[in-house]
Design an enzyme around this catalytic site. Structure first.
Site, mmCIF file in Angstrom:
data_model
loop_
_atom_site.group_PDB
_atom_site.id
_atom_site.type_symbol
_atom_site.label_atom_id
_atom_site.label_comp_id
_atom_site.label_asym_id
_atom_site.label_seq_id
_atom_site.Cartn_x
_atom_site.Cartn_y
_atom_site.Cartn_z
ATOM 1 C CE1 TYR A 241 25.026 17.567 71.986
ATOM 2 C CE2 TYR A 241 24.448 16.724 74.165
ATOM 3 C CZ TYR A 241 24.160 17.520 73.060
ATOM 4 O OH TYR A 241 23.007 18.260 73.039
ATOM 5 C CD GLU A 243 25.822 20.225 68.992
ATOM 6 O OE1 GLU A 243 26.727 21.044 68.766
ATOM 7 O OE2 GLU A 243 24.758 20.535 69.557
ATOM 8 C CG ASP A 387 7.564 10.002 53.203
ATOM 9 O OD1 ASP A 387 8.092 9.008 53.719
ATOM 10 O OD2 ASP A 387 6.922 10.852 53.861
ATOM 11 C CB THR A 413 10.441 5.673 59.406
ATOM 12 O OG1 THR A 413 9.527 4.776 58.766
ATOM 13 C CG2 THR A 413 9.874 7.071 59.418
ATOM 14 C CE LYS A 416 5.661 4.584 59.487
ATOM 15 N NZ LYS A 416 6.677 5.567 59.900
ATOM 16 N NE ARG A 422 8.631 5.597 67.578
ATOM 17 C CZ ARG A 422 7.573 5.439 66.781
ATOM 18 N NH1 ARG A 422 7.127 4.226 66.495
ATOM 19 N NH2 ARG A 422 6.960 6.481 66.266
#
Length: 605
Positions: A241, A243, A387, A413, A416, A422
């Site tokens: 973890y 954060e 984008d 992203t 692609k 992903r």
């Protein structure tokens, strides 16, 4: 924070330089070489020792001293202990085949003894395996070949790059194994071995692997990742973890995680020429929403591309959170050539005075020049976001205009065309960095997926290699070939062609009664995977559509070329055009084509 990151970058750089350029005691006047042999290797050992002395090396001769029969383990172990203890820097061992004495030497912790037969094997043993003892078989290798191989072994440094060091570390770890304990299953086994306890899921994964290998993957949003990307995604980093951001975490134990994330940030900045990178967004949609959160207030006006003209749902679709929180106005393409209507963009901007203008699309097959958007944004005092979810890999390869220096913010992203895991990422000017980071965390996300961030770092590094540019060029060439072949077979191609990885097909010219949903389902049945998509001015609703969207990134990764694109176009035409189609025969034909281009074999998986 900035000081912490700078120090971390410097340390990463120093470690990388150390791995690449470490002299590894390469000067002969400081190197001590242990030499040892049994009776079968005595003459060769003597000759090699004399050769080394003539070249200025210090020799530690451990015997044997004659051709009287003796046992090679004694001398192999002696050489191993001498090198492992530091009394010699490297070792040379000789027996009849080189095998027995190498086995003996390798029983000593810290020793990596390699049997070599020529210059190439000597080079690789040193460069890739960091061998510290070289072993020869006097009955198998000629004296000159052994001398040449020895010179090569001593002249080469261990390469030290990550994949080789990882394997050396595993060898070292084996030396610490407690042999009194029963053997444990290795953590990193192939997926289906890991899931032996869950046969139901194992069967589903096996079925999906088979589907990917035996059917054509033509969805423009998909690709096949490298083994390294898959390995990072499935790594132990998933257990942590984290954060916050490097140097500002809300949990302890993140020193390694910080290095991983900074590495991904720096590679992303290098790849795209960005001032700041945030690699935490879980997806492109998250990245877009983070930008809106950082730069806009609810109700602000945003100018984006209409969904039925090629835009994305996060560019203001009423059903999307973007359309619910902000006032989106839409631009589209011209009726003549179906490319972006910049006159329309300018007119709407002057009328609506948007706070943000968005460029980018999900179903647009032409290059998108960021400069006209920048000029329009500046003319009305708007911010400009690009984008780049679809063309990110083409941008990285220099085959699509790079918006990074032109736009205020770029989202993309990592799958692609970029061929990574992903996920999403954001690039921005330094003046927006704090607002963007705060919008991602704690604004929209909690703990980042550091295993995916590590996989992003791998993908960025792969995209920095010359081979990736060649791959991206083949993607575009294949897209053009597929577009031309479909056009010749009676399909209308939206905008008349393609400049990127994507082909948008209007089905109505081929068959006025055929809608996108039925075409997608029919093609899927025979193993051609694609998706229905609206086209500009589409009279049909989004669930049915008049078009198909095809992409070439995945099958280019699998190794297909322009000839296969023509064959795929012919298959599509037959499936959608023949009345009494033998679907089983077509399915078998598709599977045969795929068998020649297994993506997992082409990627070395």
């Amino acid at each position: 924070y900035s000081g912490f990151v700078e120090n971390l970058k410097n340390n990463l750089g120093k470690n990388e330089m150390k791995n690449k350029n470490s002299p590894d005691q390469n000067s002969s006047d400081k190197r001590r070489i242990a030499v040892a042999s049994d009776h079968a290797g005595y003459k060769m050992k003597q000759a090699l020792a004399k050769h080394l002395e003539e070249k200025g090396y210090q020799i530690v001769d451990l015997g044997t001293d004659s051709e009287e029969p003796c046992d090679y383990p004694d001398f192999g172990a002696s050489a191993g202990r001498t090198v492992a203890s530091g009394q010699a820097d490297l070792g040379v061992c000789v027996c009849g085949t080189g095998i027995g004495i190498s086995i003996a030497a390798n029983k000593i912790p810290g020793i990596r003894a390699a049997v070599v037969h020529d210059v190439t094997s000597a080079h690789m043993a040193r460069e890739h395996n960091n061998a510290n003892i070289v072993c020869f078989g006097a009955r198998l290798t000629g004296s000159q070949a052994a001398t040449d191989a020895l010179d090569e072994f001593l002249s080469v440094n261990f390469e030290g790059i990550q994949r080789h060091q990882k394997r050396i570390d595993k060898i070292t770890a084996l030396e610490q194994t407690d042999l009194t304990q029963p053997p444990r299953r290795q953590v990193f086994q192939p997926t289906f071995n890991l899931l032996e306890h869950d046969p139901e899921l194992r069967e589903l994964l096996a079925a999906e692997l088979n589907r990917q290998r035996t059917t054509l993957q033509l969805i423009a949003s998909e690709n096949f990742t490298s083994p390294a990307v898959l390995a990072a995604t499935a790594s132990v980093l998933t257990n942590k973890y984290a954060e916050g951001y490097p140097g500002r975490r809300y949990y302890g134990g993140n020193s390694v995680i910080d290095s991983v994330e900074v590495l991904a940030q720096e590679r992303a900045k290098q790849l795209f020429g960005a001032e700041h990178a945030n690699v935490q967004p879980h997806s492109g949609a998250n990245a877009n929403l983070a930008v809106y959160t950082a730069l806009l207030d609810p109700g602000d006006t945003v100018l984006g591309m209409r969904l039925d003209q090629g835009g994305h749902i996060t560019h203001g679709l009423p059903a999307s959170i973007s359309g619910k929180l902000y006032h989106f106005v839409a631009y589209g393409v011209t009726e003549t050539d179906e490319t972006i209507d910049f006159d329309q963009v300018a007119d709407i901007a002057k009328k609506e005075h948007p706070k943000l203008i968005i460029a980018g699309a999900t179903a647009y097959s032409r290059l998108i020049d960021p400069m006209p958007f920048r000029e329009i944004a500046d003319s009305v005092g708007a911010l400009f976001m690009f984008d780049a979810a679809h063309p990110a890999g083409l941008i990285a390869a220099g085959l699509h205009p790079n918006p990074t220096e032109i736009a205020d913010v770029v989202t993309f992203t990592t799958h692609k065309t970029l061929r990574g895991p992903r996920g999403g990422a954001i690039l921005c000017k330094e003046k927006f960095a704090k607002a963007i980071d705060s919008a991602v965390f704690p604004g929209l996300q909690g703990g980042p997926l550091e295993h995916v961030i590590a996989a992003k770092a791998v993908a960025f590094q792969e995209a920095l290699q010359p081979e990736f540019k060649k791959y991206a060029g083949k993607v575009i060439a294949n897209s053009k070939a597929l577009s031309a072949a479909l056009s010749n077979l009676g399909f209308r191609i939206v905008s008349g062609g393609t400049d990127n990885h994507l082909v948008l097909v209007d089905l109505r010219n081929f068959d006025p009664e055929l809608d996108g949903k039925r075409a997608q389902q029919t093609l899927d049945f025979v193993g051609i995977t694609c998706n229905r998509n609206q086209i500009p001015g589409d009279p049909r609703p989004p669930f049915y559509t008049s078009g198909l969207r095809l992409g070439t990134a995945a099958e280019t990764t699998a190794g297909m070329g322009e000839a296969e694109m023509k064959q795929i176009a012919e298959l599509i035409a037959r499936v959608l055009g023949e009345e009494n189609l033998d679907q089983a025969s077509i399915k078998q034909e598709v599977a045969m084509l795929c068998s020649r281009f297994d993506p997992y074999k082409s990627l070395g998986q």
